[in-house]
Design a protein around this motif. Structure first.
Motif, PDB file in Angstrom:
ATOM      1  N   UNK A 122       0.837  -1.212   0.000  1.00  0.00           N
ATOM      2  CA  UNK A 122       0.000   0.000   0.000  1.00  0.00           C
ATOM      3  C   UNK A 122       0.871   1.261   0.000  1.00  0.00           C
ATOM      4  N   UNK A 123       1.958   1.250   0.780  1.00  0.00           N
ATOM      5  CA  UNK A 123       2.876   2.389   0.783  1.00  0.00           C
ATOM      6  C   UNK A 123       3.499   2.571  -0.603  1.00  0.00           C
ATOM      7  N   UNK A 124       3.879   1.464  -1.236  1.00  0.00           N
ATOM      8  CA  UNK A 124       4.489   1.519  -2.565  1.00  0.00           C
ATOM      9  C   UNK A 124       3.491   2.032  -3.594  1.00  0.00           C
ATOM     10  N   UNK A 125       2.229   1.652  -3.468  1.00  0.00           N
ATOM     11  CA  UNK A 125       1.197   2.119  -4.402  1.00  0.00           C
ATOM     12  C   UNK A 125       1.026   3.632  -4.316  1.00  0.00           C
ATOM     13  N   UNK A 126       1.242   4.208  -3.137  1.00  0.00           N
ATOM     14  CA  UNK A 126       1.119   5.650  -2.954  1.00  0.00           C
ATOM     15  C   UNK A 126       2.300   6.401  -3.567  1.00  0.00           C
ATOM     16  N   UNK A 127       3.381   5.668  -3.911  1.00  0.00           N
ATOM     17  CA  UNK A 127       4.574   6.255  -4.523  1.00  0.00           C
ATOM     18  C   UNK A 127       4.920   5.435  -5.773  1.00  0.00           C
ATOM     19  N   UNK A 128       4.106   5.499  -6.816  1.00  0.00           N
ATOM     20  CA  UNK A 128       4.235   4.576  -7.946  1.00  0.00           C
ATOM     21  C   UNK A 128       5.545   4.655  -8.729  1.00  0.00           C
ATOM     22  N   UNK A 129       6.277   5.732  -8.610  1.00  0.00           N
ATOM     23  CA  UNK A 129       7.551   5.858  -9.331  1.00  0.00           C
ATOM     24  C   UNK A 129       8.746   5.465  -8.474  1.00  0.00           C
ATOM     25  N   UNK A 159      11.422   3.336  -6.348  1.00  0.00           N
ATOM     26  CA  UNK A 159      11.914   1.958  -6.319  1.00  0.00           C
ATOM     27  C   UNK A 159      11.641   1.321  -4.958  1.00  0.00           C
ATOM     28  N   UNK A 160      11.567   0.008  -4.948  1.00  0.00           N
ATOM     29  CA  UNK A 160      11.399  -0.754  -3.709  1.00  0.00           C
ATOM     30  C   UNK A 160      12.634  -1.634  -3.571  1.00  0.00           C
ATOM     31  N   UNK A 218      14.765 -12.507  -1.638  1.00  0.00           N
ATOM     32  CA  UNK A 218      13.960 -12.921  -2.794  1.00  0.00           C
ATOM     33  C   UNK A 218      12.570 -13.378  -2.362  1.00  0.00           C
ATOM     34  N   UNK A 219      12.461 -14.059  -1.240  1.00  0.00           N
ATOM     35  CA  UNK A 219      11.146 -14.498  -0.761  1.00  0.00           C
ATOM     36  C   UNK A 219      10.255 -13.309  -0.394  1.00  0.00           C
ATOM     37  N   UNK A 220      10.836 -12.290   0.216  1.00  0.00           N
ATOM     38  CA  UNK A 220      10.062 -11.086   0.535  1.00  0.00           C
ATOM     39  C   UNK A 220       9.690 -10.357  -0.760  1.00  0.00           C
ATOM     40  N   UNK A 221      10.629 -10.278  -1.704  1.00  0.00           N
ATOM     41  CA  UNK A 221      10.336  -9.633  -2.982  1.00  0.00           C
ATOM     42  C   UNK A 221       9.201 -10.351  -3.710  1.00  0.00           C
ATOM     43  N   UNK A 222       9.201 -11.674  -3.685  1.00  0.00           N
ATOM     44  CA  UNK A 222       8.128 -12.432  -4.330  1.00  0.00           C
ATOM     45  C   UNK A 222       6.788 -12.146  -3.655  1.00  0.00           C
ATOM     46  N   UNK A 223       6.785 -12.048  -2.340  1.00  0.00           N
ATOM     47  CA  UNK A 223       5.550 -11.716  -1.623  1.00  0.00           C
ATOM     48  C   UNK A 223       5.062 -10.318  -2.009  1.00  0.00           C
ATOM     49  N   UNK A 224       5.996  -9.379  -2.202  1.00  0.00           N
ATOM     50  CA  UNK A 224       5.615  -8.032  -2.640  1.00  0.00           C
ATOM     51  C   UNK A 224       5.028  -8.064  -4.045  1.00  0.00           C
ATOM     52  N   UNK A 225       5.622  -8.860  -4.931  1.00  0.00           N
ATOM     53  CA  UNK A 225       5.083  -8.991  -6.285  1.00  0.00           C
ATOM     54  C   UNK A 225       3.666  -9.560  -6.238  1.00  0.00           C
ATOM     55  N   UNK A 226       3.461 -10.569  -5.415  1.00  0.00           N
ATOM     56  CA  UNK A 226       2.137 -11.171  -5.285  1.00  0.00           C
ATOM     57  C   UNK A 226       1.132 -10.193  -4.681  1.00  0.00           C
ATOM     58  N   UNK A 227       1.627  -9.221  -3.903  1.00  0.00           N
ATOM     59  CA  UNK A 227       0.752  -8.205  -3.300  1.00  0.00           C
ATOM     60  C   UNK A 227       0.500  -7.040  -4.248  1.00  0.00           C
ATOM     61  N   UNK A 228       1.056  -7.106  -5.471  1.00  0.00           N
ATOM     62  CA  UNK A 228       0.750  -6.090  -6.459  1.00  0.00           C
ATOM     63  C   UNK A 228       1.839  -5.086  -6.780  1.00  0.00           C
ATOM     64  N   UNK A 229       3.017  -5.206  -6.182  1.00  0.00           N
ATOM     65  CA  UNK A 229       4.110  -4.295  -6.506  1.00  0.00           C
ATOM     66  C   UNK A 229       4.725  -4.767  -7.829  1.00  0.00           C
ATOM     67  N   UNK A 230       4.869  -3.847  -8.765  1.00  0.00           N
ATOM     68  CA  UNK A 230       5.405  -4.189 -10.081  1.00  0.00           C
ATOM     69  C   UNK A 230       6.815  -4.759  -9.964  1.00  0.00           C
ATOM     70  N   UNK A 231       7.066  -5.898 -10.595  1.00  0.00           N
ATOM     71  CA  UNK A 231       8.387  -6.530 -10.501  1.00  0.00           C
ATOM     72  C   UNK A 231       9.540  -5.612 -10.913  1.00  0.00           C
ATOM     73  N   UNK A 232       9.318  -4.747 -11.890  1.00  0.00           N
ATOM     74  CA  UNK A 232      10.384  -3.856 -12.353  1.00  0.00           C
ATOM     75  C   UNK A 232      10.819  -2.850 -11.288  1.00  0.00           C
ATOM     76  N   UNK A 241      11.166  -3.586  -8.030  1.00  0.00           N
ATOM     77  CA  UNK A 241      11.779  -4.272  -6.890  1.00  0.00           C
ATOM     78  C   UNK A 241      13.215  -4.667  -7.198  1.00  0.00           C
ATOM     79  N   UNK A 242      14.116  -4.314  -6.302  1.00  0.00           N
ATOM     80  CA  UNK A 242      15.525  -4.708  -6.374  1.00  0.00           C
ATOM     81  C   UNK A 242      15.879  -5.433  -5.086  1.00  0.00           C
ATOM     82  N   UNK A 243      16.449  -6.616  -5.215  1.00  0.00           N
ATOM     83  CA  UNK A 243      16.892  -7.353  -4.027  1.00  0.00           C
ATOM     84  C   UNK A 243      18.404  -7.232  -3.907  1.00  0.00           C
ATOM     85  N   UNK A 244      18.863  -7.116  -2.667  1.00  0.00           N
ATOM     86  CA  UNK A 244      20.294  -7.025  -2.389  1.00  0.00           C
ATOM     87  C   UNK A 244      20.620  -7.887  -1.182  1.00  0.00           C
TER      88      UNK A 244
END
Length: 132
Positions: free
Chosen positions: A53-60, A62-63, A87-101, A103-106
């Motif tokens: 939801x926080x990411x949706x409020x800032x659509x441009x 990066x996560x 990667x597991x958290x990133x996948x959960x974010x993708x499933x919650x609607x955050x655009x894969x592009x 998300x950056x994992x480090x």
């Protein structure tokens, strides 16, 4: 028992070893893991939903998803474990609607043991900030 916490902006800088100097640099959320595990607890879904939801409020913005581990088990092992956690958290974010592009994992690997082991076994999620 797995624990998931959403930490306030003032709590995380108290953790030793974190490269944060101001509350603005604090992550949007932190997910903690049990020893030797990259599996998300079902209760993490609430945290992931809040971040989505926080990411949706800032659509441009990066996560950034930073994975950490404690130093037990060796550097290579913990680097891989921290990558799997991120990667597991990133996948959960993708499933919650955050655009894969967005998300950056480090993987950060092991952190110094001046932290409590639970605090070392974490993933930090940052919105609009590149990895420190």
């Amino acid at each position: 028992m797995r624990r998931v916490f959403l930490m306030g902006l003032t709590a995380l800088p108290l953790l030793a070893g974190c490269a944060m100097t101001t509350p603005a640099a604090a992550p949007a959320a932190v997910v903690f893991f049990t020893e030797d595990s990259a599996e998300l607890d079902p209760s993490a879904q609430g945290v992931v939903g809040d971040v989505a939801r926080q990411a949706a409020a800032q659509p441009e913005a990066p996560v950034t998803v930073l994975g950490f581990a404690d130093p037990d088990g060796g550097r290579a092992y913990n680097r891989a474990l921290s990558a799997a956690r991120a990667e597991n958290v990133a996948e959960a974010l993708r499933q919650a609607g955050v655009a894969p592009a967005r998300i950056r994992t480090t993987p950060r690997g092991p952190v110094p043991f001046e932290m409590m082991p639970l605090e070392s076994r974490r993933v930090e999620i940052r919105i609009g900030q590149v990895a420190p």
